[in-house]
Write an enzyme that holds these catalytic residues in place. Structure first.
Site, PDB file in Angstrom:
ATOM      1  N   HIS A   1       2.618  45.760 -12.851  1.00 35.29           N
ATOM      2  CA  HIS A   1       2.766  47.109 -13.388  1.00 35.29           C
ATOM      3  C   HIS A   1       2.527  47.161 -14.898  1.00 35.29           C
ATOM      4  O   HIS A   1       2.318  48.239 -15.458  1.00 35.29           O
ATOM      5  CB  HIS A   1       4.141  47.700 -13.031  1.00 35.29           C
ATOM      6  CG  HIS A   1       5.288  47.173 -13.839  1.00 35.29           C
ATOM      7  ND1 HIS A   1       6.154  46.205 -13.369  1.00 35.29           N
ATOM      8  CD2 HIS A   1       5.733  47.496 -15.071  1.00 35.29           C
ATOM      9  CE1 HIS A   1       7.085  45.970 -14.268  1.00 35.29           C
ATOM     10  NE2 HIS A   1       6.842  46.741 -15.316  1.00 35.29           N
TER      11      HIS A   1
ATOM     12  N   ASP B   1       4.568  42.362  -7.475  1.00 34.58           N
ATOM     13  CA  ASP B   1       4.444  42.816  -8.866  1.00 34.58           C
ATOM     14  C   ASP B   1       4.080  41.664  -9.805  1.00 34.58           C
ATOM     15  O   ASP B   1       4.597  41.571 -10.914  1.00 34.58           O
ATOM     16  CB  ASP B   1       5.736  43.490  -9.337  1.00 34.58           C
ATOM     17  CG  ASP B   1       5.508  44.357 -10.579  1.00 34.58           C
ATOM     18  OD1 ASP B   1       4.348  44.707 -10.849  1.00 34.58           O
ATOM     19  OD2 ASP B   1       6.487  44.669 -11.284  1.00 34.58           O
TER      20      ASP B   1
ATOM     21  N   ASN C   1      10.284  43.967 -21.706  1.00 38.34           N
ATOM     22  CA  ASN C   1      10.572  42.627 -21.195  1.00 38.34           C
ATOM     23  C   ASN C   1       9.816  42.340 -19.911  1.00 38.34           C
ATOM     24  O   ASN C   1       9.744  41.193 -19.466  1.00 38.34           O
ATOM     25  CB  ASN C   1      12.066  42.453 -20.922  1.00 38.34           C
ATOM     26  CG  ASN C   1      12.834  41.961 -22.127  1.00 38.34           C
ATOM     27  OD1 ASN C   1      13.661  42.678 -22.681  1.00 38.34           O
ATOM     28  ND2 ASN C   1      12.564  40.730 -22.551  1.00 38.34           N
ATOM     29  N   SER C   2       9.285  43.379 -19.264  1.00 37.36           N
ATOM     30  CA  SER C   2       8.599  43.196 -17.986  1.00 37.36           C
ATOM     31  C   SER C   2       7.500  42.152 -18.101  1.00 37.36           C
ATOM     32  O   SER C   2       6.657  42.213 -19.000  1.00 37.36           O
ATOM     33  CB  SER C   2       7.989  44.513 -17.517  1.00 37.36           C
ATOM     34  OG  SER C   2       8.981  45.414 -17.112  1.00 37.36           O
TER      35      SER C   2
END
Length: 498
Positions: free
Chosen positions: A130, A160, A233-234
């Site tokens: 994402h 993801d 942080n993803s």
């Protein structure tokens, strides 16, 4: 007369000569020994937990391999509501362009930031799907200030995970994967990322829980941590105290968008397999069984005669798929797959996905009170096949009775047309449902069709009543129905009335 040079030993000797004092002395010595043992035990326990005095050395060593992933995407401007029509030279156009300007406008560029980490010195980088989804341009920014363009090697929306590649001029610092299966609740972890675009930020916490299912995808098995994870942080790594990546930070639960100590990371046990396939093939290659499954509840287990609620209940079989070719049937409960117990329904998709395409595997099922072992050669999962609901293994009908708080009738062509039912649906039509009855409690409605009772096809209302009677006489607390409801087949365990 002698001169005492050392009073403490003499005093101890004198005290020891008195019985009461001796007991007191020994009690004092025992207390001191116990305190020392407790202190030593506490120190050993702290060491066993791996509680560090500082994370500084670890952060200094790992940070150079953690990167900022910057993306840009061209999007069309949204249409704006037009105000009143005004002359081109009207001053109101300049004062309120959002009201009187043109609709839409030229496309604009939107930027976003995320995190990632280098897994090889030649420039392979892992991040979240994402983070880069839909991006026209991707740049990777390193802690030393260098910035390199990146290309997408492959993505996996189901977990993801995305794999990027940059072309460095010199070997890059990288971090290894660890074994997330060894991570225990309470273990210390370190998260490094780019929250709110602030650059490399280090936060620490513990593993709060394992095997979390947050309905993010079909293979949910998240590590939960209280290490602060915020926007940006993803895609960043979650490290153990050996400096190994045991998770990829992916999601948080928060009413405000900021960290409240509930963060989730995709475990490395999943990530490593996905990354390996993306690196080799540019896509994932998962095993495919070709079944639709549902949870085995206590009531369903009772209805099937299972000793406990376990396994995955087959509610649909894809026509021509691997399961159908191997003889799996609607109503089977898959108890083990390739030698591994299926403890609950959500275990099975991950087991199948991890299995090799084309591999023959043994599948043990519970069918009509007995276990059967079938040999299934797995296919390859594809979106069109995964979306298939499965074939109907249904029956035919005739009559009119009441059972389980329902009025049942034969499914005639006229009633089929009135209920707008497909031609391939056969069984017994539910004409009415007592709102206070057990069927209503389980969500059955008029217009639903009972296809099976107790895993046996029913062709008439009398068949339903007979099967219910047999279940009651067998001492069952519930009877298992296979129902066609609102376009889907599903199993329903309806309690038997006394």
């Amino acid at each position: 007369m002698s001169i005492t040079r050392t009073r403490r030993p003499d005093a101890v000797a004198a005290a020891a000569a008195r019985p009461g004092a001796a007991r007191l002395l020994w009690a004092m010595l025992a207390t001191l020994a116990l305190a020392a043992a407790l202190a030593l035990g506490a120190a050993r326990e702290a060491a066993a937990r791996g509680a560090p005095e500082s994370f500084a050395d670890l952060a200094e060593r790992l940070s150079p391999a953690v990167v900022n992933v910057s993306t840009s995407q061209t999007v069309a401007r949204p249409s704006r509501p037009l105000g009143p029509r005004l002359p081109e030279n009207s001053p109101f156009r300049d004062l309120f362009p959002e009201l009187f300007g043109d609709q839409g406008g030229p496309p604009r560029k939107v930027s976003s930031l995320g995190s990632g980490f280098v897994i090889s010195q030649d420039g392979y980088i892992v991040t979240n799907n994402h983070v880069i989804d839909g991006a026209d341009e991707i740049k990777v920014n390193f802690t030393d200030g260098e910035s390199l363009p990146a290309k997408v090697v492959g993505t996996d929306p189901k977990t993801d995970i995305a794999l990027l590649k940059v072309e460095p001029k010199a070997p890059l610092p990288f971090v290894p994967f660890g074994d997330s299966d060894k991570a225990r609740v309470g273990d210390w972890v370190l998260a490094i990322g780019n929250p709110f675009g602030l650059g490399g930020t280090v936060t620490a916490g513990i593993i709060s829980a394992r095997n979390r299912d947050i309905n993010a995808g079909p293979y949910d098995d998240f590590l939960q941590t209280d290490a602060a994870i915020n926007r940006g942080n993803s895609g960043g790594p979650l490290f153990n105290m050996d400096g190994e990546v045991i998770g990829v930070n992916t999601a948080i639960i928060s009413p405000s968008g900021g960290s409240i100590g509930i963060g989730f990371a995709v475990p490395s046990a999943i990530v490593t397999k996905v990354v390996s396939q993306l690196r080799e093939f540019g896509e994932t290659r998962r095993g495919w069984l070709g079944v639709q499954i549902q949870t085995v509840t206590d009531e369903i287990a009772e209805g099937l005669g299972l000793d406990a609620a376990r396994g995955a209940l087959v509610s649909g079989v894809v026509e021509g798929g691997p399961a159908a070719q191997a003889g799996l049937q609607v109503g089977d409960v898959i108890l083990s797959f390739d030698g591994k117990d299926v403890k609950q329904m959500r275990d099975l998709p991950r087991m199948v996905a991890d299995a090799e395409v084309g591999k023959p595997v043994r599948v043990t099922v519970w069918r009509k009170g007995k276990t059967h072992t079938l040999k299934v050669t797995l296919g390859r999962l594809e979106e069109s096949e995964q979306a298939a609901a499965g074939s109907d293994d249904a029956p035919p009908a005739l009559g009119a009775v009441e059972a389980l708080g329902m009025k049942l009738t034969a499914l005639t062509p006229e009633r089929r047309a009135a209920a707008d039912l497909p031609e391939n649906v056969e069984g017994v039509l539910i004409e009415a449902v007592d709102p206070e009855g057990p069927a209503a409690e389980k969500g059955l409605r008029p217009g639903d069709v009972i296809v099976e009772v107790g895993q046996e096809p029913v062709r008439s209302p009398a068949d339903v009543r007979r099967k219910v009677k047999e279940a009651r006489e067998a001492g069952r607390k519930a009877v298992l129905l296979l129902v066609h409801a609102r376009g889907d087949l599903r199993f329903v365990a309806v309690p038997l009335e006394d």
